[in-house]
Design a protein around this motif. Structure first.
Motif, PDB file in Angstrom:
ATOM      1  N   HIS A 105       0.828  -1.214   0.000  1.00 45.06           N
ATOM      2  CA  HIS A 105       0.000   0.000   0.000  1.00 45.06           C
ATOM      3  C   HIS A 105       0.861   1.263   0.000  1.00 45.06           C
ATOM      4  O   HIS A 105       0.384   2.344  -0.368  1.00 45.06           O
ATOM      5  CB  HIS A 105      -0.900  -0.025   1.245  1.00 45.06           C
ATOM      6  N   TYR A 108       1.122   3.963  -2.827  1.00 48.04           N
ATOM      7  CA  TYR A 108      -0.008   4.821  -3.197  1.00 48.04           C
ATOM      8  C   TYR A 108      -0.012   6.157  -2.450  1.00 48.04           C
ATOM      9  O   TYR A 108      -0.865   6.996  -2.699  1.00 48.04           O
ATOM     10  CB  TYR A 108      -1.328   4.073  -2.960  1.00 48.04           C
ATOM     11  N   ASP A 109       0.918   6.314  -1.507  1.00 48.56           N
ATOM     12  CA  ASP A 109       1.014   7.572  -0.778  1.00 48.56           C
ATOM     13  C   ASP A 109      -0.345   8.008  -0.230  1.00 48.56           C
ATOM     14  O   ASP A 109      -0.788   9.139  -0.425  1.00 48.56           O
ATOM     15  CB  ASP A 109       1.599   8.670  -1.698  1.00 48.56           C
ATOM     16  N   ALA A 110      -0.998   7.085   0.462  1.00 47.78           N
ATOM     17  CA  ALA A 110      -2.305   7.388   1.065  1.00 47.78           C
ATOM     18  C   ALA A 110      -2.140   8.442   2.162  1.00 47.78           C
ATOM     19  O   ALA A 110      -1.016   8.796   2.543  1.00 47.78           O
ATOM     20  CB  ALA A 110      -2.929   6.111   1.625  1.00 47.78           C
ATOM     21  N   GLN A 111      -3.271   8.905   2.684  1.00 48.32           N
ATOM     22  CA  GLN A 111      -3.250  10.082   3.575  1.00 48.32           C
ATOM     23  C   GLN A 111      -2.234   9.982   4.712  1.00 48.32           C
ATOM     24  O   GLN A 111      -1.543  10.935   5.023  1.00 48.32           O
ATOM     25  CB  GLN A 111      -4.648  10.320   4.197  1.00 48.32           C
ATOM     26  N   GLN A 113       0.443   8.178   4.925  1.00 45.68           N
ATOM     27  CA  GLN A 113       1.786   7.747   4.549  1.00 45.68           C
ATOM     28  C   GLN A 113       2.831   8.773   4.979  1.00 45.68           C
ATOM     29  O   GLN A 113       2.694   9.966   4.732  1.00 45.68           O
ATOM     30  CB  GLN A 113       1.825   7.561   3.025  1.00 45.68           C
TER      31      GLN A 113
END
Lengths: 552, 552
Positions: A105, A108-111, A113
């Protein structure tokens, strides 16, 4: 076969890591679920990560073994940094378990990260590792435990990606073997014996583990036999003190005073301590507080066994059978009348129960506290090792979890208490025997001194307003009640006495808010002259040497 | 000639940085003293650094220019990291002034010594600099300002050693020139026009500045003329909405729902937004939420001018004169009876004043809030951009300082509110017009959903206890009162209505603690089926597309 989290849990408890201070999020849910797979693991929920890390710090200081923390990614670790800094400076063992996104995951540089290893770098420079597979997880954990528990102790950070945690095929590791701390080598001991014999102006500076009874006694024997002075570091991780133990003079926080304490010393001998430097730099003043004429020697580094090193030195000096000077029991009377910070410390000295733990983060009242409790029943005191305020209330949580049978008294400044006030809720939830005394002087009063010390000459209204906590004055008894802690506000010594008697005779947490005048409000002139004039009037141990110099 | 701090202060205000959210210590005393040298600089004291950074974030979102923060060394910066993370994710401009030891003091490794640049690295990757001399300080500051304010905006960290601050010979810098954001190039615009003409299944995904009125109107014209759907990112930095503005459907937080929202889309056209990914990874589920059959295009990157790019696209599509669909005014009725999270949102929709700012961090109630306020008078909404909870109350402080004439309503979860509860004191001290509504359901209720979503199958008592905030239940009205904020606790809709009417008609801060059942307590089954069954009953904009799919 267990999943990663379950195997990790077993690895931790098998290595005697039996308490986890938590503030979990989604990425830690499998670790949370695994708590029920290990009856020996106690999980203590906190409402803010700074409470979790400060509690783990306080726990390890008193339990002499690390707790784990459970933190939510880089931001959770970030919220815990200040108290991790304090633990690092105190060389306190701790194992951070920091949940992370699943390995697949990350891209994806999610919030949430962020680069967790970078966040951890400062506070656990000796061990930061992101576990990459479920199979390797417990080996990584064993390495973290080894790093944390090896002398002198440190914060280790294990980053746990969610898929490593939930993956099947976890393999618990047996507890790592921990090497014993080595003793100072004979040549060093012989050289220091020589120094002590040759000079009447030698002093020990004890820090870290050297402030526990065995080292204190060994040092006190040499003091009695050879006239060596004994100092303690300014902010001890944990110091054993009170009636029946050798009294030790702490190096003062104010560099001006510390310099005077050290002025007569020709040889300063370090045991798990570093040569004194000023807390901050001040214009035109020296940072290094050891006089030019004084030579610094190291008898035992933080990695070494201070007691064994001191014992060998005592043998060499013929001091092993000497009778050390021990503190006689004495307590101040009950205070009376209008409250001052000094009277609060007097009341603490008067009422301190047997075998108590004092957590001292009442910065502007610290001087008086030491005097007033010096002859109280034997107790431990833990203090602010790294200067990052907000340590006291969380430390008290951890100390009380480590020593459920011992009463904890936390003395906390008002500014300081606000940083990690959420600790009060955990005290209530765990029904901890902690009495928190909050010094409410509606001010960052230490900064009023500092403003002058750094050479600010004119102070305008905006600057002044940055140091006051008025408008509105905080009400800590209400804050305590809002978190389920019995809280009272007192303004007279009689009210305080009554509140303390009540708190100490009723189990569970209590908060007593003491309304005191701004402790050093009278400082209108330069600080040092004022202190020099004022200190002789106070029965401070640190002024024994001062008094001689400054008495009129 | 001014000292470093005074010259820095002038450089900041000349560049329109006129507010500083502070939590100073000794190393920042000269900066504090310099506050009085610049009448234009407003200093707002906070009791915890996470409040300072969150307030600076909220300020910049509403003022469209950065505030400064004043933080105490690495530990102070550490305490501010979580809200700096949120600002980074939202591309919000901010200038951290982080005090440090005097340059000559660093080598002594005093208590508060740490590697500040490393602490800052994650949250201000584009600009971290330690100023080395008083002469260079203002050039460094101008560079920090340029970095912070250049499109799209970022956090810049300027580390200020105490001697650089107190040194004589500061030279203020003139305000740096800021380049305008470029427009998308013609080829890109032409290609996207082609895509829109060729497919009836195109959608805009607007984020960042594209959620302000000018871009929203331009996108809505194209929507009306060319049948393009318009989505907003899940957690907008700031969205202008309400009666008279184009309504926009936000991408759902739950990946399962977001996938359904996007299922019909063949072309997703980004404007200052990134292609949707799930907040966390879940076992066996995709992280990337854009269907394989959908092509992603970028009309304007965060560095570009979204409005100008959309306007050129509208010209090309002949949509410039189209009539956009605008939200009609409508408000829900007053709620009645026993409180639920939905009724709280209904009351907010019913009472929301003109020109309000909503700060939304009520995680488990967010769905309902959007619906209930969609037709309320025009307002701004700011949300949790980086997932690091504890943003809401500080954001409300900053928004109220930026827009003193506008009422702020902060909707905050109970777990969330505790991280930065100290913000309430600053609200009282500054007499800010903020009404904070705290959803007290005595639970980290979002985690009860997450536990199931990550595939935990059996949940024991210890695990469950990590998600509840019971024993004791927090009392936020007492916490508010303890910090000088008018606070009430309400359990019925009638009490809430009354409390809201009172709060909105009396200036200064108010806190209303709403006692609600755990919002999603009914989730005993897998979450998605439950949501799919429940959502059609709710008038959610995000379910317009869902409803068609899932209506029985």
């Amino acid at each position: 076969m267990p999943n990663g989290a379950q195997a990790l849990m077993k690895t931790l408890v098998d290595a005697d890591v039996e308490v986890c201070f938590t503030n979990p999020g989604t990425s830690e849910m499998h670790f949370v679920a695994a708590l029920d797979s290990e009856p020996k693991m106690k999980a203590v929920l906190t409402l803010f990560e700074g409470v979790a890390t400060g509690a783990a710090d306080g726990y390890a200081r008193m339990a002499d073994k690390p707790a784990a923390t459970l933190l939510h990614l880089g931001c959770g670790l970030g919220n815990g940094l200040a108290n991790l800094h304090n633990a690092r400076k105190g060389k306190v063992p701790m194992i951070n378990i920091v949940g992370d996104h699943a390995t697949h995951h990350v891209k994806y540089d999610a919030q949430l990260q962020s680069d967790i290893e970078t966040v951890a770098r400062n506070v656990s420079p000796g061990f930061v590792r992101t576990s990459q597979t479920t199979e390797a997880l417990c080996t990584d954990a064993a390495d973290a435990i080894t790093a944390a528990r090896s002398f002198p102790g440190q914060v280790a950070t294990l980053i746990l990606p969610a898929d490593v945690s939930w993956g099947e095929g976890g393999e618990p590791c047996p507890p790592p073997a921990l090497p014993a701390a080595p003793v100072a080598d004979d040549a060093t001991i012989a050289k220091i014996a020589e120094v002590i014999r040759a000079s009447k102006k030698s002093a020990f500076l004890l820090g870290g583990r050297a402030l526990r009874e065995p080292s204190l006694l060994a040092a006190a024997k040499i003091a009695a036999n050879n006239g060596v002075k004994v100092f303690a570091e300014t902010f001890p991780v944990r110091i054993e003190r009170g009636a029946g133990l050798p009294p030790v003079e702490r190096i003062a926080y104010l560099a001006e005073l510390a310099s005077i304490q050290l002025a007569d010393i020709d040889n300063l001998i370090l045991l798990d301590a570093k040569a004194p430097v000023s807390f901050f730099a001040y214009p035109g003043k020296k940072s290094y507080l050891v006089p030019d004429s004084c030579t610094v020697h190291t008898l035992a580094s933080p990695e070494q066994d201070t007691t064994a090193s001191l014992s060998k030195l005592a043998d060499l000096l013929g001091a092993s059978q000497a009778t050390p000077i021990l503190q006689q029991p004495k307590r101040p009377d009950r205070p009376r009348g209008k409250l001052t910070a000094e009277k609060v410390c007097k009341a603490v000295g008067h009422f301190l129960p047997e075998d108590a733990i004092i957590v001292d983060e009442a910065i502007t009242s610290g001087l008086m506290l030491n005097v007033m409790t010096e002859g109280a029943p034997r107790h431990d005191m833990v203090t602010l090792t790294g200067g990052a305020i907000g340590q006291g209330l969380p430390n008290a949580v951890g100390a009380a979890i480590a020593c459920p049978e011992r009463p904890v008294m936390a003395l906390i400044g008002d500014g300081t208490a606000m940083y990690t006030n959420q600790a009060l809720w955990t005290m209530a939830r765990e029904a901890l025997n902690v009495t928190s005394i909050i010094f409410n002087n509606a001010s960052y009063s230490v900064l009023n001194i500092e403003l002058e010390r750094v050479g600010v000459e004119s102070v305008g209204e905006k600057a002044k307003s940055q140091l006051d906590l008025k408008g509105p004055v905080l009400n800590f008894s209400q804050l305590a009640q809002g978190m389920g802690v019995h809280g009272v506000r007192v303004s007279t010594a009689e009210e305080l006495n009554k509140a303390l008697e009540y708190a100490l005779s009723h189990s569970g947490p209590h908060l007593i808010e003491v309304m005191v005048p701004e402790s050093l409000n009278g400082v209108k002139r330069k600080v040092l002259p004022w202190l020099l004039r004022s200190l002789p009037k106070l029965p401070l141990p640190l002024t024994r040497s001062l008094k001689k110099k400054i008495a009129p």
